[in-house]
Design a protein around this motif. Structure first.
Motif, mmCIF file in Angstrom:
data_model
loop_
_atom_site.group_PDB
_atom_site.id
_atom_site.type_symbol
_atom_site.label_atom_id
_atom_site.label_comp_id
_atom_site.label_asym_id
_atom_site.label_seq_id
_atom_site.Cartn_x
_atom_site.Cartn_y
_atom_site.Cartn_z
ATOM 1 N N PHE A 1 0.840 -1.194 0.000
ATOM 2 C CA PHE A 1 0.000 0.000 0.000
ATOM 3 C C PHE A 1 0.881 1.252 0.000
ATOM 4 C CE2 PHE A 1 -2.359 -3.370 2.099
ATOM 5 C CZ PHE A 1 -3.647 -3.247 1.595
ATOM 6 N N GLU A 2 0.266 2.413 -0.330
ATOM 7 C CA GLU A 2 1.000 3.667 -0.277
ATOM 8 C C GLU A 2 0.051 4.843 -0.078
ATOM 9 O OE1 GLU A 2 3.131 3.467 -3.959
ATOM 10 O OE2 GLU A 2 1.445 4.196 -5.170
ATOM 11 N N ALA A 3 0.611 5.965 0.370
ATOM 12 C CA ALA A 3 -0.114 7.225 0.502
ATOM 13 C C ALA A 3 0.819 8.332 0.036
ATOM 14 C CB ALA A 3 -0.558 7.452 1.947
ATOM 15 N N TYR A 4 0.242 9.510 -0.306
ATOM 16 C CA TYR A 4 1.006 10.540 -1.011
ATOM 17 C C TYR A 4 1.041 11.872 -0.269
ATOM 18 C CZ TYR A 4 -0.242 7.132 -4.597
ATOM 19 O OH TYR A 4 -0.457 5.961 -5.294
ATOM 20 N N LYS B 1 1.617 16.294 -0.831
ATOM 21 C CA LYS B 1 0.887 17.288 -1.615
ATOM 22 C C LYS B 1 1.309 17.326 -3.082
ATOM 23 C CE LYS B 1 3.894 21.182 -0.322
ATOM 24 N NZ LYS B 1 3.920 22.525 0.312
ATOM 25 N N ASN B 2 2.478 16.760 -3.382
ATOM 26 C CA ASN B 2 2.958 16.736 -4.762
ATOM 27 C C ASN B 2 2.701 15.401 -5.454
ATOM 28 O OD1 ASN B 2 4.127 19.413 -4.651
ATOM 29 N ND2 ASN B 2 5.740 18.536 -3.376
ATOM 30 N N GLY B 3 2.004 14.494 -4.759
ATOM 31 C CA GLY B 3 1.725 13.191 -5.340
ATOM 32 C C GLY B 3 2.864 12.200 -5.192
ATOM 33 N N LYS B 4 3.840 12.531 -4.348
ATOM 34 C CA LYS B 4 4.960 11.625 -4.106
ATOM 35 C C LYS B 4 4.635 10.708 -2.916
ATOM 36 C CE LYS B 4 7.333 13.721 -7.298
ATOM 37 N NZ LYS B 4 7.525 13.080 -8.625
ATOM 38 N N VAL B 5 5.144 9.486 -2.967
ATOM 39 C CA VAL B 5 4.870 8.537 -1.887
ATOM 40 C C VAL B 5 5.500 9.035 -0.593
ATOM 41 C CG1 VAL B 5 5.196 6.177 -1.071
ATOM 42 C CG2 VAL B 5 4.763 6.597 -3.503
ATOM 43 N N ILE B 6 4.683 9.090 0.461
ATOM 44 C CA ILE B 6 5.180 9.527 1.767
ATOM 45 C C ILE B 6 5.031 8.425 2.817
ATOM 46 C CG2 ILE B 6 2.988 10.581 2.482
ATOM 47 C CD1 ILE B 6 4.616 12.776 3.853
#
Length: 333
Positions: free
Chosen positions: A314-317, A319-324
């Motif tokens: 899984f992943e979340a992003y 504000k720039n759409g980068k994986v955080i």
């Protein structure tokens, strides 16, 4: 004396220069006096929106966290003026959503139909997104970016000018935003060897460079529709809804929740930890889970099945759409 007159004349000239530049570049009079320019911007916006076959992305901030932003993927069919939207909050309903690009007042506008997901999001409020209108001023267009600004900053009586979104083309790696629903709690094929199995989840926060592994257990309900009438996006809570199908719910428990059964929502290929307003205790448990893992959603990136072993990533992003945030589920401890 001559020197004083010289400097005064120079000051007046410079002031006049800046005033004229300001008037030409940032006031509405420029568009009012050059209507062809507005038409060209609107046409260019339509052309650019159609140029991305996989759609465009708005990264919306919510009241659920500071660093993780909500991806809203929009695919524009400029021939039919239809827009197809994918979000972490739910699966797109069969309701047709439309858009239009008009001259507007002072700038071209991108307008979404009422009853669409866009109007649903701003009606639900800050917990879902910082979207404050279904009308946007188009303030910038390039080959890879379309900048739009919410026409209003809040309710109808608030001032004009809300958040600016720099929409970017949907990354090819975001296959979760395609139509097939893989993370599907209504499918016995998906829930096999996952439902009621004590597994683990490894969580990685790329901003803080920290990680932890926690016990994680998924539970599905015999009747996944039991809470549909209490859906936070339903007509009972939102008069303008129509963008989402009624949500399916499941439970997360284990070490990550201190063995408290926490009801979460099945978004579009997503574990969606959106508050559930019908019950205070349930609502607090969902918010607590999001705060615990520092994200209000986890999007399924891929799934691997080998015999009885099920692994999911899984992943979340940001504000720039980068994986955080990254998360790795394994059903076998």
């Amino acid at each position: 004396m001559k020197k004083i007159i010289y400097w005064l004349m120079l000051l007046v000239g410079v002031s006049t220069f800046f005033v004229s530049c300001e008037k030409d570049n940032i006031t509405n009079s420029y568009f009012d006096e050059n209507t062809d320019r507005m038409d060209k911007v609107a046409q260019e916006a339509r052309r650019v929106l159609a140029s991305s076959e996989k759609g465009w992305v708005m990264m919306a901030k919510t009241g659920l966290g500071a660093d993780v932003y909500t991806p809203i993927v929009l695919r524009f069919d400029t021939a039919a003026n239809r827009v197809y939207v994918k979000t972490i909050y739910g699966v797109t309903a069969d309701t047709e959503s439309y858009f239009n690009i008009t001259k507007g007042t002072g700038a071209p506008q991108l307008i979404f139909s009422t009853g669409s997901i866009m109007s649903t999001l701003y009606r639900v409020g800050v917990q879902a997104s910082d979207i404050t209108d279904h009308m946007y001023n188009i303030i910038g267009v390039s080959a890879d970016t379309v900048s739009i600004q919410c026409y209003r900053s809040g309710k109808v009586y608030d001032k004009e000018g809300g958040v600016i979104y720099k929409m970017f083309k949907r990354p090819d790696s975001w296959t979760w935003a395609d139509d097939p629903i893989v993370f599907d709690w209504t499918s016995t094929q998906f829930t096999q060897n996952v439902n009621s199995v004590v597994g683990e989840m490894k969580l990685e926060n790329l901003k803080t460079n920290t990680s932890e592994t926690v016990q994680w257990r998924f539970w599905s309900w015999a009747d996944p529709t039991v809470y549909r009438i209490r859906d936070p996006f339903s007509i009972g809570y939102n008069i303008g809804t129509g963008g989402f199908k009624p949500s399916n719910y499941f439970i997360v428990t284990g070490g990550v929740t201190n063995n408290v059964n926490t009801t979460v929502t099945m978004g579009h290929n997503t574990i969606s930890m959106f508050p559930i307003p019908y019950n205070t205790g349930t609502n607090q448990a969902v918010i607590a889970l999001g705060q615990r893992i520092k994200t209000h959603y986890l999007i399924l990136k891929n799934q691997t099945r080998t015999g009885n072993n099920v692994k999911m990533e899984f992943e979340a992003y940001d504000k720039n759409g980068k994986v955080i945030v990254k998360a790795f589920y394994n059903n076998l401890l």
